[in-house]
Scaffold this motif. Sequence first.
Motif, PDB file in Angstrom:
ATOM      1  N   LEU A 103      11.835 -60.973  34.380  1.00  0.00           N
ATOM      2  CA  LEU A 103      10.527 -59.839  34.192  1.00  0.00           C
ATOM      3  C   LEU A 103      10.897 -59.209  32.807  1.00  0.00           C
ATOM      4  O   LEU A 103      11.889 -58.626  32.806  1.00  0.00           O
ATOM      5  N   ARG A 104       9.792 -59.071  32.042  1.00  0.00           N
ATOM      6  CA  ARG A 104       9.989 -58.575  30.373  1.00  0.00           C
ATOM      7  C   ARG A 104       9.221 -57.161  30.981  1.00  0.00           C
ATOM      8  O   ARG A 104       8.278 -56.900  31.319  1.00  0.00           O
ATOM      9  N   ILE A 105      10.126 -56.074  30.566  1.00  0.00           N
ATOM     10  CA  ILE A 105       9.658 -54.774  30.891  1.00  0.00           C
ATOM     11  C   ILE A 105       9.801 -54.080  29.482  1.00  0.00           C
ATOM     12  O   ILE A 105      10.267 -54.416  28.292  1.00  0.00           O
ATOM     13  N   ASN A 106       9.235 -52.688  29.516  1.00  0.00           N
ATOM     14  CA  ASN A 106       9.419 -51.758  28.290  1.00  0.00           C
ATOM     15  C   ASN A 106      10.635 -50.701  28.586  1.00  0.00           C
ATOM     16  O   ASN A 106      10.311 -50.053  29.363  1.00  0.00           O
ATOM     17  N   PRO A 107      11.662 -50.851  28.232  1.00  0.00           N
ATOM     18  CA  PRO A 107      12.971 -50.055  28.824  1.00  0.00           C
ATOM     19  C   PRO A 107      12.554 -48.768  28.317  1.00  0.00           C
ATOM     20  O   PRO A 107      13.111 -47.743  28.982  1.00  0.00           O
ATOM     21  N   ASP A 108      11.887 -48.471  27.498  1.00  0.00           N
ATOM     22  CA  ASP A 108      11.371 -46.992  26.836  1.00  0.00           C
ATOM     23  C   ASP A 108      10.768 -46.158  28.003  1.00  0.00           C
ATOM     24  O   ASP A 108      10.369 -44.866  28.179  1.00  0.00           O
ATOM     25  N   THR A 109       9.828 -47.000  28.705  1.00  0.00           N
ATOM     26  CA  THR A 109       8.804 -46.375  29.919  1.00  0.00           C
ATOM     27  C   THR A 109       9.103 -46.618  31.110  1.00  0.00           C
ATOM     28  O   THR A 109       8.675 -45.785  32.266  1.00  0.00           O
ATOM     29  N   ALA A 110       9.778 -47.826  31.478  1.00  0.00           N
ATOM     30  CA  ALA A 110       9.980 -48.185  32.899  1.00  0.00           C
ATOM     31  C   ALA A 110      11.059 -47.214  33.574  1.00  0.00           C
ATOM     32  O   ALA A 110      11.989 -46.988  33.001  1.00  0.00           O
ATOM     33  N   ILE A 111      10.654 -47.138  34.781  1.00  0.00           N
ATOM     34  CA  ILE A 111      11.878 -46.244  35.531  1.00  0.00           C
ATOM     35  C   ILE A 111      12.427 -47.546  36.419  1.00  0.00           C
ATOM     36  O   ILE A 111      11.770 -48.070  37.345  1.00  0.00           O
ATOM     37  N   ILE A 112      13.786 -47.560  36.098  1.00  0.00           N
ATOM     38  CA  ILE A 112      14.631 -48.592  36.561  1.00  0.00           C
ATOM     39  C   ILE A 112      15.582 -47.970  37.721  1.00  0.00           C
ATOM     40  O   ILE A 112      16.298 -46.824  37.371  1.00  0.00           O
ATOM     41  N   LYS A 113      15.763 -48.504  39.043  1.00  0.00           N
ATOM     42  CA  LYS A 113      16.947 -47.969  39.854  1.00  0.00           C
ATOM     43  C   LYS A 113      17.729 -49.110  40.519  1.00  0.00           C
ATOM     44  O   LYS A 113      17.028 -50.132  40.645  1.00  0.00           O
ATOM     45  N   VAL A 114      18.822 -48.876  40.791  1.00  0.00           N
ATOM     46  CA  VAL A 114      19.772 -49.676  41.376  1.00  0.00           C
ATOM     47  C   VAL A 114      20.419 -48.960  42.655  1.00  0.00           C
ATOM     48  O   VAL A 114      20.932 -47.833  42.210  1.00  0.00           O
ATOM     49  N   ASP A 115      20.011 -49.461  43.624  1.00  0.00           N
ATOM     50  CA  ASP A 115      20.673 -49.095  44.862  1.00  0.00           C
ATOM     51  C   ASP A 115      20.007 -47.483  45.012  1.00  0.00           C
ATOM     52  O   ASP A 115      20.523 -46.607  45.489  1.00  0.00           O
ATOM     53  N   GLY A 116      18.718 -47.206  44.471  1.00  0.00           N
ATOM     54  CA  GLY A 116      18.075 -46.301  44.582  1.00  0.00           C
ATOM     55  C   GLY A 116      18.242 -45.068  43.763  1.00  0.00           C
ATOM     56  O   GLY A 116      17.811 -43.975  43.809  1.00  0.00           O
TER      57      GLY A 116
END
Length: 349
Positions: free
Chosen positions: A147-160
């Motif tokens: 999946l291609r995303i915008n890392p400057d705007t996307a909210i990314i979580k790992v294990d919450g």
Amino acid sequence: MASASRDGTPGRRREGGNPRSSDSNNARGKASGKGAASRGAAGKKGAFAGKRGKPGAPGQHPSSRKPHRKGSSHVDVESGKIRLNNSKPARNQIANGEGEGATYVADGMRLQKVLAAAGVASRRGAEELIAAGRVEVDGEIVLEQGLRINPDTAIIKVDGARVVIDETKQYLALNKPKGLHSTMSDEQLRPSVGDLVAERVMAGQRLFHVGRLDADTEGLLLLTNDGELAHRLMHPSFEVPKTYLATVRGEVHRGLGRVLREGVELDDGPVRIDKFALLEVHQGESLVRLTLHEGRKRVVRRLLAEVGFPVIRLVRTDIGPVALGKQRPGSIRVLDNREIGALYKAVGM
């Protein structure tokens, strides 16, 4: 749950809104339980329909681009379930990411590369985390790779926990001019690379050069504060190729390439080159291009002198996928995302 095709295009989402709860364990339970069943039904009609060339659901983004990576469907999910999460959670956890879900960005960065750059895991490890249902983008769990995303705007979580995207990393290309020493500071006060980045260092950036060029050699030198990348680029086991243009004394014969590829014995061991090209012969001098992955001190000069063609001028033009191009001597430029990603790929990160 978000499902992205191999080219990074999202497929159909489940009906009923955001599947992510505040409990990360519950979310993973959904990924392995009810979510797995719904993927089996909806996935065939949605995300995977595009792979067979059938029309997908409305809102899909069909693409004929090359698949993400051969073999990505065989990511080890079980390893992803137990893999350590090395990320540093953001101090500000206010943003809950409960929005419209993961958004595909055509010219964005692949999710696994974003996670690797953030220090969560290696790129392969990030793929395992994704496959295990531990990664969330904008409130939606992403299970498919690419999946291609915008890392400057996307909210990314790992294990919450929200992941910090490390914006302090610096990746620079310097065209080192002749006479400059490959040191950040010189005890004898000779001109050095550190003089060119003095303002950056004073501003708090901790930079160091990747490898060295002797004072008489010009060309491409990488500067970064990414210690792991720098280590791998310099370590001979990763065999990152470096390309040089050498003006030598004497008229080179075309058979020299074969000699250099077979190997030449130097005082500290044999040296073999990967590629060789004779570009020009004029008035007792020759211009040659050679590629090798050796990193020993002055190895190109010593190699050519050993076969009877001492170097008059030497310029490094490429380090792995990064090229000097038309960059003027003494100038510094910031590497783009494509170049940084290619460097990571070259050393298996």
